[in-house]
Scaffold this motif. Structure first.
Motif, short mmCIF file in Angstrom:
data_model
loop_
_atom_site.label_atom_id
_atom_site.label_comp_id
_atom_site.label_asym_id
_atom_site.label_seq_id
_atom_site.Cartn_x
_atom_site.Cartn_y
_atom_site.Cartn_z
N LEU A 195 15.01 31.39 56.11
CA LEU A 195 13.97 31.37 55.63
C LEU A 195 13.92 31.70 54.29
CD1 LEU A 195 12.88 34.73 57.87
CD2 LEU A 195 11.77 32.30 57.85
N VAL A 196 13.31 30.88 53.47
CA VAL A 196 13.62 30.67 52.03
C VAL A 196 12.44 30.76 51.31
CG1 VAL A 196 14.35 28.80 50.36
CG2 VAL A 196 15.47 29.00 52.59
N GLY A 214 12.48 27.03 46.34
CA GLY A 214 13.17 26.68 47.80
C GLY A 214 13.46 25.04 47.90
N LEU A 215 12.80 24.29 46.91
CA LEU A 215 13.27 22.96 47.06
C LEU A 215 14.63 22.59 46.77
CD1 LEU A 215 9.96 21.17 45.65
CD2 LEU A 215 10.54 21.62 48.01
N ASP A 216 15.15 23.26 45.62
CA ASP A 216 16.55 23.22 45.10
C ASP A 216 17.29 23.50 46.50
OD1 ASP A 216 15.91 22.49 42.76
OD2 ASP A 216 15.50 24.81 42.19
N ILE A 217 16.95 24.60 47.28
CA ILE A 217 17.80 25.14 48.57
C ILE A 217 17.83 23.84 49.48
CG2 ILE A 217 18.02 26.52 50.33
CD1 ILE A 217 18.92 28.10 48.08
N LEU A 218 16.74 23.02 49.79
CA LEU A 218 16.43 22.17 50.48
C LEU A 218 17.24 20.91 50.10
CD1 LEU A 218 12.51 22.43 51.22
CD2 LEU A 218 14.62 22.84 53.00
N LEU A 231 8.76 29.87 52.57
CA LEU A 231 7.85 31.18 52.36
C LEU A 231 7.34 31.18 50.89
CD1 LEU A 231 9.86 34.04 54.12
CD2 LEU A 231 8.43 32.47 55.07
N THR A 232 5.95 31.12 50.63
CA THR A 232 5.40 31.05 49.54
C THR A 232 4.49 32.35 49.16
OG1 THR A 232 4.50 29.98 47.60
CG2 THR A 232 3.58 29.48 49.80
#
Length: 478
Positions: free
Chosen positions: A57-58, A67-71, A86-87
């Motif tokens: 869950l990011v 979260g895109l950097d995590i992806l 999550l936003t």
């Protein structure tokens, strides 16, 4: 006891959101999930690289990161796992961007309850497992397709080729792009076989262990054992798996030739023994009678000369038959294959010019050594050159000679555009005394085959009436 809980990692800089998510999951599905928390991008990345969680869950907002950097980090390390972004508020652009970057789902905080959150997590984990299974099956079957030793060909409902495996491209000697422009029927050497194949596959929906003859891009024969069936009824796609049995058939033919050669030699020796004894007695008697006969009897002298001359001829034929069917002593030395063909061809140069025969030569570029008895190979090749010249119409004939090196063997091919050989005569072509020539003894090809066999090689013939004949000699490399 094995831990049955699903381990989830939540990367979110808001601890309150972590406690809320954890509480919602425990309320809806107690003891089914274990949620761990990372408050920063850096700690989250370090935890991801351990690859210990069933789902992530990011949060979209992670300080100076998103979260895109995590992806993108998942993609960078080549780690495939279900990720739910999550936003704090809904945004179609962010939703779309997250899904394009590899997110499994996109949820808005505050708009989702416990049951929906648990369902999204459960479905994401299940979908990921299903996708992993599908990917694994694809890898497995793709490996079979790519590494199979058999030719694998896929075709659409119109029998147009839509995919081929590497071995099919190698055996058929076509680039993939060329094959994808072809129809299944284009693979066959003979049109009648192609039509029968298409008829069988449409009527029976399956072809099992049937022999056909494919042709390579260079027009060479490829004997194959085919299994073919409809792969998808709705799409009408076909799967054709073909085993290359060219070498197997060649080995069987070699064995048959060797066995036939041994039997023929044995028969020849028996005939020679049984014929020569009475012949010797006849010649001795004739010689004695001629010495004692009065010189005035001219007619008797004439008949005795005829008897003596024909007995000598029979004796000579028996000797030739024995020589053409006997294991011979070879004086072997290394010789370049192209040079060997050139030397033998030079011996037939006068005949080629007298008959107005055009010569087309296609020799391999590399130098390949053979272990041969040069004198005997000259005899064998010259017999084939002369036969080809005599089979063609003067001033219209084309003699094609080529050499090739494949899999430790040299292939010498001699083709003419002459009258061809009837099918019923092919099986007897190398038999002693079999000939269609009015003045031939029928021992030339027998002798040629004997020489080739003694060199541990093989000779085959293909022919069509009115189109010509192709002799192929296969010899082991020194």
């Amino acid at each position: 006891m094995k831990d049955a809980k699903q381990h989830i990692l939540m990367i979110d800089d808001d601890e309150d959101d972590f406690f809320l998510v954890n509480s919602l999951l425990q309320d809806v599905a107690p003891n089914q999930y274990h949620v761990e928390w990372c408050p920063t991008y850096e700690t989250g990345v370090a935890a991801i690289e351990r690859k210990q969680h069933a789902l992530y869950l990011v949060d979209y907002r992670l300080g100076r990161h998103t979260g895109l950097d995590i992806l993108r980090h998942f993609q960078h390390i080549g780690y495939e796992a279900p990720v739910i972004v999550l936003t704090g508020k809904g945004d179609y652009a962010i939703d779309n961007e997250a899904m394009m970057a590899g997110a499994t789902d996109y949820l808005v905080k505050g708009e989702i309850g416990g049951p929906d959150l648990e369902r999204a997590i459960r479905y994401s984990i299940m979908e990921h497992k299903h996708l992993q299974t599908i990917a694994e099956n694809e890898r497995k079957y793709f490996g079979i397709f790519e590494k199979s030793h058999d030719l694998i060909i896929l075709a659409d409902c119109n029998k147009n080729i839509i995919e081929v495996n590497p071995i099919a491209r190698k055996k058929l000697q076509y680039p993939r792009e060329e094959l994808l422009k072809m129809n299944l029927k284009d693979l066959f050497m003979m049109e009648a076989e192609a039509l029968q194949f298409l008829l069988d596959i449409c009527e029976e929906n399956a072809i099992t262990q049937k022999e056909f003859t494919f042709k390579t891009q260079n027009g060479q024969k490829l004997d194959v054992l085919v299994n073919a069936s409809k792969l998808d009824e709705k799409l009408g796609t076909f799967l054709c798996v073909a085993e290359d049995i060219t070498d197997k058939k060649r080995e069987e033919l070699e064995k048959q030739h060797q066995e036939k050669f041994v039997i023929t030699g044995r028969i020849a020796r028996v005939i020679a023994h049984e014929v020569r004894n009475p012949l010797t007695n006849i010649l001795l008697a004739v010689g004695q009678f001629k010495q004692d006969m009065p010189t005035a009897q001219e007619d008797a002298q004439l008949y005795l000369d005829i008897i003596e001359r024909n007995c000598t001829r029979i004796n000579h034929l028996v000797t030739e038959m024995l020589q053409s069917t006997r294991m011979m002593e070879l004086h072997l030395h290394e010789m370049d294959a192209n040079e060997m063909v050139h030397k033998a061809l030079s011996l037939s140069e006068d005949r080629l010019q007298l008959n107005g025969i055009r010569l087309k030569e296609d020799y391999m570029e590399e130098e390949v050594k053979l272990l041969v008895d040069e004198e005997k190979m000259n005899i064998a090749l010259l017999n084939l050159f002369i036969n080809a010249i005599e089979a063609m119409t003067p001033d219209e004939g084309v003699l094609r000679i080529s050499t090739a090196h494949e899999n430790g063997k040299v292939y010498i091919r001699i083709a003419d555009n002459g009258i061809g050989i009837p099918e019923e005569n092919k099986a007897r072509l190398f038999d002693p005394f079999f000939t269609n020539k009015t003045k031939g003894t029928g021992l030339g090809l027998t002798s040629t085959q004997n020489i080739i066999l003694n060199h541990k090689g093989t000779i085959t013939v293909e022919s069509k009436i009115g189109e010509g004949t192709l002799f192929s000699i296969i010899l082991p490399v020194a």
